[in-house]
Write an enzyme that holds these catalytic residues in place. Sequence first.
Site, PDB file in Angstrom:
ATOM      1  N   HIS A 306      25.540  36.406  28.112  1.00 57.45           N
ATOM      2  CA  HIS A 306      24.791  35.540  29.041  1.00 57.45           C
ATOM      3  C   HIS A 306      23.992  34.419  28.356  1.00 57.45           C
ATOM      4  CE1 HIS A 306      21.855  34.307  32.061  1.00 57.45           C
ATOM      5  NE2 HIS A 306      22.907  34.966  33.062  1.00 57.45           N
ATOM      6  N   ASP A 363      27.858  40.020  36.751  1.00 48.87           N
ATOM      7  CA  ASP A 363      29.302  40.144  37.460  1.00 48.87           C
ATOM      8  C   ASP A 363      30.169  41.099  36.917  1.00 48.87           C
ATOM      9  OD1 ASP A 363      28.770  37.625  38.761  1.00 48.87           O
ATOM     10  OD2 ASP A 363      28.993  36.679  36.785  1.00 48.87           O
TER      11      ASP A 363
HETATM   12  N1  ACO Z   1      33.957  37.548  25.406  1.00 50.49           N
HETATM   13  C1  ACO Z   1      34.083  37.403  24.168  1.00 50.49           C
HETATM   14  N2  ACO Z   1      33.299  36.478  23.260  1.00 50.49           N
HETATM   15  C2  ACO Z   1      32.258  36.140  23.754  1.00 50.49           C
HETATM   16  C3  ACO Z   1      31.920  36.186  25.156  1.00 50.49           C
HETATM   17  C4  ACO Z   1      32.728  36.935  25.855  1.00 50.49           C
HETATM   18  N3  ACO Z   1      32.393  37.316  27.399  1.00 50.49           N
HETATM   19  N4  ACO Z   1      30.880  35.509  25.179  1.00 50.49           N
HETATM   20  C5  ACO Z   1      30.549  34.767  24.302  1.00 50.49           C
HETATM   21  N5  ACO Z   1      31.332  35.195  23.269  1.00 50.49           N
HETATM   22  C6  ACO Z   1      31.229  34.910  21.835  1.00 50.49           C
HETATM   23  C7  ACO Z   1      31.370  33.217  21.666  1.00 50.49           C
HETATM   24  O1  ACO Z   1      32.815  33.027  21.587  1.00 50.49           O
HETATM   25  C8  ACO Z   1      30.798  32.961  20.448  1.00 50.49           C
HETATM   26  O2  ACO Z   1      31.515  33.670  19.360  1.00 50.49           O
HETATM   27  P1  ACO Z   1      31.238  32.710  18.062  1.00 50.49           P
HETATM   28  O3  ACO Z   1      29.938  32.918  17.518  1.00 50.49           O
HETATM   29  O4  ACO Z   1      32.277  33.403  17.140  1.00 50.49           O
HETATM   30  O5  ACO Z   1      31.605  31.180  18.194  1.00 50.49           O
HETATM   31  C9  ACO Z   1      29.330  33.816  20.476  1.00 50.49           C
HETATM   32  O6  ACO Z   1      30.070  34.931  21.496  1.00 50.49           O
HETATM   33  C10 ACO Z   1      28.342  32.969  21.351  1.00 50.49           C
HETATM   34  O7  ACO Z   1      28.832  32.621  22.544  1.00 50.49           O
HETATM   35  P2  ACO Z   1      28.681  31.322  23.224  1.00 50.49           P
HETATM   36  O8  ACO Z   1      29.675  30.800  24.015  1.00 50.49           O
HETATM   37  O9  ACO Z   1      27.371  30.416  22.414  1.00 50.49           O
HETATM   38  O10 ACO Z   1      27.315  31.991  24.349  1.00 50.49           O
HETATM   39  P3  ACO Z   1      26.725  31.023  25.597  1.00 50.49           P
HETATM   40  O11 ACO Z   1      25.292  31.471  25.741  1.00 50.49           O
HETATM   41  O12 ACO Z   1      27.149  29.561  25.415  1.00 50.49           O
HETATM   42  O13 ACO Z   1      27.693  31.515  26.986  1.00 50.49           O
HETATM   43  C11 ACO Z   1      28.559  32.722  28.820  1.00 50.49           C
HETATM   44  C12 ACO Z   1      27.154  32.367  27.980  1.00 50.49           C
HETATM   45  C13 ACO Z   1      28.876  31.271  29.391  1.00 50.49           C
HETATM   46  C14 ACO Z   1      28.051  33.694  30.054  1.00 50.49           C
HETATM   47  C15 ACO Z   1      29.688  33.379  27.831  1.00 50.49           C
HETATM   48  O14 ACO Z   1      28.871  34.411  27.513  1.00 50.49           O
HETATM   49  C16 ACO Z   1      30.824  33.531  28.711  1.00 50.49           C
HETATM   50  O15 ACO Z   1      31.718  32.666  28.917  1.00 50.49           O
HETATM   51  N6  ACO Z   1      31.084  34.892  29.184  1.00 50.49           N
HETATM   52  C17 ACO Z   1      32.061  35.146  30.054  1.00 50.49           C
HETATM   53  C18 ACO Z   1      31.790  34.593  31.459  1.00 50.49           C
HETATM   54  C19 ACO Z   1      30.727  35.135  32.135  1.00 50.49           C
HETATM   55  O16 ACO Z   1      31.031  36.534  32.339  1.00 50.49           O
HETATM   56  N7  ACO Z   1      30.083  34.706  32.922  1.00 50.49           N
HETATM   57  C20 ACO Z   1      29.122  34.887  33.962  1.00 50.49           C
HETATM   58  C21 ACO Z   1      27.687  34.658  33.396  1.00 50.49           C
HETATM   59  S1  ACO Z   1      26.498  35.296  34.166  1.00 50.49           S
HETATM   60  C22 ACO Z   1      26.350  34.486  35.685  1.00 50.49           C
HETATM   61  O17 ACO Z   1      26.592  33.237  35.732  1.00 50.49           O
HETATM   62  C23 ACO Z   1      25.878  34.878  37.111  1.00 50.49           C
END
Ligand code: ACO
Length: 428
Positions: A306, A363
Amino acid sequence: MSETARLEYGGKSYTLPVVHGTENETAVDISNLRAESGLITLDDGYGNTGSCLSAITYIDGDKGILRYRGYAIEELAEQCSFAECAHLVMFGELPNRGQLDEFRRLLRVHSFIHEDMRHHFEGFPPNAPPMAILSAMINAVGCFQPEVTVVDDDANFLEAAARVMSKVRTIAAYSYKKSRGEPVIYPRADLRYTANFLHMMFSKPYEPFEPDNDIVRALDQIWVLHADHEQNCSTSTVRMVGSSQANLFASVAAGVCALWGPLHGGANQAVIEMLTQIQASGEPVSKFIERVKSKDSKSLLMGFGHRVYRNFDPRAKIIKASCDKVLAKLGIHDPLLDIAKQLEEAALRDEYFISRKLYPNVDFYSGIIMRAIGIPLNMFTVMFAIGRVPGWIANWREVRLNPKARIYRPRQIYVGPTAREYVPISRR
Ligand code: ACO
């Protein structure tokens, strides 16, 4: 003396006011920076920009805190109905008995949509995405309510809020019926908000559906947990549209469009799709986790991570407990829940997820509950939208009540071509 920050640029120094929130959040107020220095700030995606002062929702992502109007989400989820919570979010205080009864009355009397609206549903193809139907129909319903497009006092606003909340729910249920080729089911005057929704979804003309109290409570709780989440993409959209003095229906319809995207409201559906794929392929959970970590496949562990919560998502804990209860009550053994639990356990032990502070979000388990209730996958984001309506309305109201509010109008740094002469088509 009030606190200030200093910015040095081009041999000059500029003093900027520092603003503190009630929870000691701190911001540098740059509203006069451009007038004084010619500079603007650049923050692509707004990740570091406070776009407003707001008194609705407080989040501390590091500590896993979420509060509506000061009340902890854990207490609200346990004790509050969705209608009560919506009233709190929209008006700032928990309603007393009389206020809640009046709000429920308004929700009840406004649950019908104009009979002519039924023809509008006929115009959509059977496979139209329900979010498209929802946003279009919210605007269309607004055309039948010209008297509430002006919201000038509290009584008017209560009426408008109840109309939008109630009609959004009816439209959502109608769009489900339309997608199944079934006749729409009218709301019942004896049922409250959430039970009435389940009735409109699952009753048939020849077979009434009697909603079970525990299931009603579980869905009510999901909506309480989704009621607001400060300046997310859809809420900021509603504020932006509302700042142009667009009416409440139009602004909420815009919020639905923003929520539709898979990076926002679409994640609950993506979780179930991921779990279904794992189940169908028979891939061991450990192998799936390795695939996510390798990043080769670009797969994510959906429902994890998140932008704001870096410790845990308080909503996820509540939903997980509810998920166990609902499945036990319905006597369902869902293999997807087993896979979800294995994934969670494996991820929470794994250095990749620990070091990146990735935890289950709201979620991760909500889809399993909705699936058990019988909500189809393509309606999941609609369910999120119904829950988020009070937050959108509250934020729209905050913009409208702000005497200093101006139309939202960010600036940009232009990086396109500099001035050049027009070339006639014969020379191109
Ligand atoms: N699975 C695997 N790796 C992940 C995930 C995940 N779900 N989420 C983040 N990471 C990794 C990224 O690849 C990144 O790795 P790196 O440092 O090696 O490059 C690191 O963790 C940081 O991630 P960011 O993308 O910078 O995190 P950000 O805050 O931008 O994204 C988000 C948050 C969009 C929620 C992301 O975690 C994601 O895509 N999760 C899956 C989708 C999801 O569940 N969304 C619902 C959010 S809650 C809502 O909207 C109600």
